[in-house]
Scaffold this motif. Structure first.
Motif, short mmCIF file in Angstrom:
data_model
loop_
_atom_site.label_atom_id
_atom_site.label_comp_id
_atom_site.label_asym_id
_atom_site.label_seq_id
_atom_site.Cartn_x
_atom_site.Cartn_y
_atom_site.Cartn_z
N GLY A 67 0.81 -1.22 0.00
CA GLY A 67 0.00 0.00 0.00
C GLY A 67 0.83 1.26 0.00
O GLY A 67 2.06 1.22 0.11
N LYS A 68 0.14 2.38 -0.11
CA LYS A 68 0.79 3.68 -0.22
C LYS A 68 0.71 4.50 1.07
O LYS A 68 1.01 5.69 1.07
N LEU A 98 8.37 0.10 -4.79
CA LEU A 98 9.51 0.40 -3.93
C LEU A 98 9.08 0.84 -2.54
O LEU A 98 9.53 0.29 -1.53
N ALA A 99 8.21 1.84 -2.48
CA ALA A 99 7.79 2.36 -1.17
C ALA A 99 7.06 1.29 -0.37
O ALA A 99 7.27 1.15 0.84
N GLY A 100 6.18 0.52 -1.04
CA GLY A 100 5.44 -0.51 -0.33
C GLY A 100 6.30 -1.67 0.14
O GLY A 100 6.04 -2.27 1.18
N SER A 101 7.36 -1.98 -0.61
CA SER A 101 8.30 -3.02 -0.18
C SER A 101 9.09 -2.56 1.03
O SER A 101 9.32 -3.32 1.98
N LYS A 102 9.53 -1.30 0.99
CA LYS A 102 10.24 -0.74 2.15
C LYS A 102 9.33 -0.74 3.38
O LYS A 102 9.77 -1.06 4.49
N ALA A 103 8.06 -0.38 3.17
CA ALA A 103 7.12 -0.34 4.28
C ALA A 103 6.93 -1.72 4.89
O ALA A 103 6.86 -1.87 6.12
N LEU A 104 6.87 -2.75 4.06
CA LEU A 104 6.75 -4.11 4.57
C LEU A 104 7.94 -4.45 5.45
O LEU A 104 7.79 -5.02 6.54
N GLY A 105 9.14 -4.12 4.98
CA GLY A 105 10.32 -4.38 5.78
C GLY A 105 10.30 -3.64 7.10
O GLY A 105 10.68 -4.19 8.15
N GLU A 106 9.83 -2.39 7.08
CA GLU A 106 9.78 -1.61 8.32
C GLU A 106 8.78 -2.18 9.31
O GLU A 106 9.05 -2.24 10.53
N VAL A 107 7.62 -2.64 8.82
CA VAL A 107 6.62 -3.25 9.72
C VAL A 107 7.17 -4.52 10.34
O VAL A 107 7.03 -4.76 11.55
N LEU A 108 7.78 -5.37 9.52
CA LEU A 108 8.36 -6.62 10.05
C LEU A 108 9.44 -6.33 11.08
O LEU A 108 9.53 -7.01 12.12
N THR A 109 10.26 -5.33 10.83
CA THR A 109 11.30 -4.96 11.79
C THR A 109 10.70 -4.49 13.11
O THR A 109 11.18 -4.87 14.18
N ARG A 110 9.67 -3.69 13.03
CA ARG A 110 9.01 -3.18 14.24
C ARG A 110 8.49 -4.30 15.12
O ARG A 110 8.47 -4.19 16.35
N HIS A 111 8.10 -5.39 14.49
CA HIS A 111 7.51 -6.50 15.25
C HIS A 111 8.50 -7.65 15.48
O HIS A 111 8.10 -8.73 15.94
N GLY A 112 9.75 -7.43 15.16
CA GLY A 112 10.78 -8.41 15.48
C GLY A 112 10.79 -9.64 14.59
O GLY A 112 11.32 -10.69 15.00
N ILE A 113 10.23 -9.57 13.40
CA ILE A 113 10.19 -10.72 12.49
C ILE A 113 11.41 -10.65 11.56
O ILE A 113 11.61 -9.67 10.83
N LYS A 114 12.22 -11.69 11.59
CA LYS A 114 13.46 -11.72 10.82
C LYS A 114 13.15 -11.76 9.32
O LYS A 114 12.31 -12.54 8.87
N HIS A 115 13.86 -10.95 8.57
CA HIS A 115 13.67 -10.89 7.13
C HIS A 115 14.86 -10.17 6.53
O HIS A 115 15.74 -9.68 7.24
N GLU A 116 14.89 -10.10 5.22
CA GLU A 116 15.90 -9.31 4.51
C GLU A 116 15.21 -8.48 3.45
O GLU A 116 14.23 -8.90 2.84
N LEU A 117 15.69 -7.27 3.24
CA LEU A 117 15.17 -6.37 2.22
C LEU A 117 16.30 -6.05 1.26
O LEU A 117 17.32 -5.47 1.64
N ASN A 118 16.13 -6.47 0.01
CA ASN A 118 17.15 -6.27 -1.02
C ASN A 118 16.65 -5.25 -2.03
O ASN A 118 15.66 -5.51 -2.74
N ILE A 119 17.30 -4.11 -2.11
CA ILE A 119 16.94 -3.09 -3.08
C ILE A 119 18.05 -3.03 -4.12
O ILE A 119 19.19 -2.66 -3.83
N GLY A 120 17.71 -3.44 -5.33
CA GLY A 120 18.70 -3.47 -6.39
C GLY A 120 18.39 -2.45 -7.47
O GLY A 120 17.61 -1.53 -7.28
N SER A 121 19.00 -2.63 -8.62
CA SER A 121 18.79 -1.71 -9.73
C SER A 121 17.54 -2.12 -10.51
O SER A 121 16.94 -3.16 -10.26
N GLY A 122 17.16 -1.29 -11.46
CA GLY A 122 16.08 -1.64 -12.36
C GLY A 122 14.69 -1.37 -11.81
O GLY A 122 14.52 -0.83 -10.72
#
Length: 391
Positions: free
Chosen positions: A307-308, A347-371
């Motif tokens: 989401g936005k 891009l923004a929604g993927s970053k937001a997902l990573g931020e929400v997971l981080t806030r709740h202590g759920i392990k994950h990785e966020l990879n932002i590449g080119s393209g």
């Protein structure tokens, strides 16, 4: 890869018959017999040609951009683009306002939003997805009962080299396409089978099946998509889309996985299952993650947005899932989010997902590449993801 793809036979016949009145292919009288409709130079420039002496305007467009074509005195239209990076690309002609496939090129990508022709610019950058002289797996199309959705549904299955003669059971990667495509997307423009063939031959990935189901569902007739501004989605459209996403998530777990584990020689259980998807398929992957997180041991969420609004609505809707960090971190081996820095829609929604997971202590990785939001990225995501599975 030995493709047993009956649909391609029908589509090839369609290509020859689908040209507008102003277009002609090379088999018609008057067309140059040696006409090459798509030609890649050693410098990686690509020239497109089509014989259409009666057409008034022709252009070509694809995931490389677009170009206006010019007509010579023989009635052949052409344009040269590039140089392009080594990769696979889709394209189509626009002849007097009508989208037209390249009837001289049998290489194409089917999809529910329309078909596209394909070509390759060979080179080192695309070596990971090239067709090499190595053992190849097989591609199968199967119809199966879809109790959640009703009726029959089709999926594609890649089996690794040696599957037919082996007695071994294999783990499974369930791989989801995006909006506008269908279950053939990953096996055509996605190059999934060739990517796995190359990884397996190089000893970088374990032999596995890839199951590619059809994740498309239509929005019911009569539901308006946009508000009066032409941009904002209506509440009815969003509700229908959410309901479809929930259906596909249940369909994957309740229909697709049981069908595969009953009919194919695979290792059963969550430890032997991984799930990944791009764009719409990334949304489906996220929905499975939140509704039945322990159904798979690894998740790949590619170019998908929650989401936005910075993830606020998604976070509020998934409190039960987000409260189980300890259980999730113990049962999920890989939770990987990937997106391109030029992917304006995700891009923004993927970053937001990573931020929400981080806030709740759920392990994950966020990879932002080119393209951006293209198959060029998604094939690379698969090439990076598959070697990490089932180790």
């Amino acid at each position: 890869m030995n493709a047993r793809h009956l649909r391609s036979i029908a589509c090839l016949g369609f290509l020859a018959a689908a040209l507008p009145a102003g277009a002609q292919d090379g088999r018609r009288q008057g067309a140059p017999s040696n006409l090459k409709s798509v030609e890649v130079s050693p410098e990686k420039q690509v020239t497109f040609r089509i014989y259409a002496p009666n057409a008034e305007a022709i252009s070509v467009a694809g995931d490389f951009g677009n170009g206006k074509m010019m007509k010579d005195d023989r009635g052949v239209w052409s344009v040269t683009v590039g140089p392009l990076p080594s990769d696979f690309y889709t394209y189509s002609f626009n002849i007097d306002g009508v989208k037209t496939l390249d009837a001289r090129n049998p290489m194409f990508k089917p999809g529910i939003a329309g078909n596209d022709s394909m070509f390759e610019v060979p080179g080192q950058e695309s070596d990971f997805q090239a067709t090499k002289d190595i053992p190849h797996g097989s591609l199968h199309a199967a119809w199966f009962p879809a109790s959640v959705l009703g009726g029959q549904r089709r999926l594609h299955i890649y089996t690794p080299p040696g599957y037919e003669v082996s007695k071994d059971a294999y783990p499974v990667l369930y791989l989801l396409h995006g909006s506008g495509d269908d279950d053939a997307g990953w096996s055509t423009i996605g190059r999934a089978g060739f990517i796995l063939d190359n990884l397996i031959a190089a000893g970088k990935a374990k032999p596995m099946l890839i199951v590619m189901p059809n994740g498309s569902l239509s929005i019911p007739d009569g539901i308006r998509r946009h508000e009066a501004d032409g941009k904002t989605l209506t509440a009815e459209w969003k509700a229908a889309s959410d309901a479809n996403q929930a259906k596909i998530a249940r369909h994957l777990v309740d229909d697709v996985v049981p069908f595969i584990e009953k009919t194919c020689r695979v290792k059963p259980g969550p430890a032997n299952r991984a799930l990944a998807g791009l764009s719409m398929g990334g949304g489906h992957t996220t929905r499975v993650l939140t509704s039945t997180p322990r159904a798979f041991t690894a998740y790949g969420i590619w170019s998908a947005s929650i989401g936005k609004d910075g993830g606020k609505e998604w976070e509020a809707k998934n409190t039960e899932f987000l409260s189980g960090a300890n259980l999730l971190n113990g049962s999920i081996g890989i939770l990987s989010i990937s997106v391109g820095e030029k992917d304006e829609g995700a891009l923004a929604g993927s970053k937001a997902l990573g931020e929400v997971l981080t806030r709740h202590g759920i392990k994950h990785e966020l990879n932002i590449g080119s393209g951006g939001h293209t198959w060029i990225n998604w094939r690379k995501y698969l090439n990076d993801f598959a070697p990490r599975l089932f180790q």
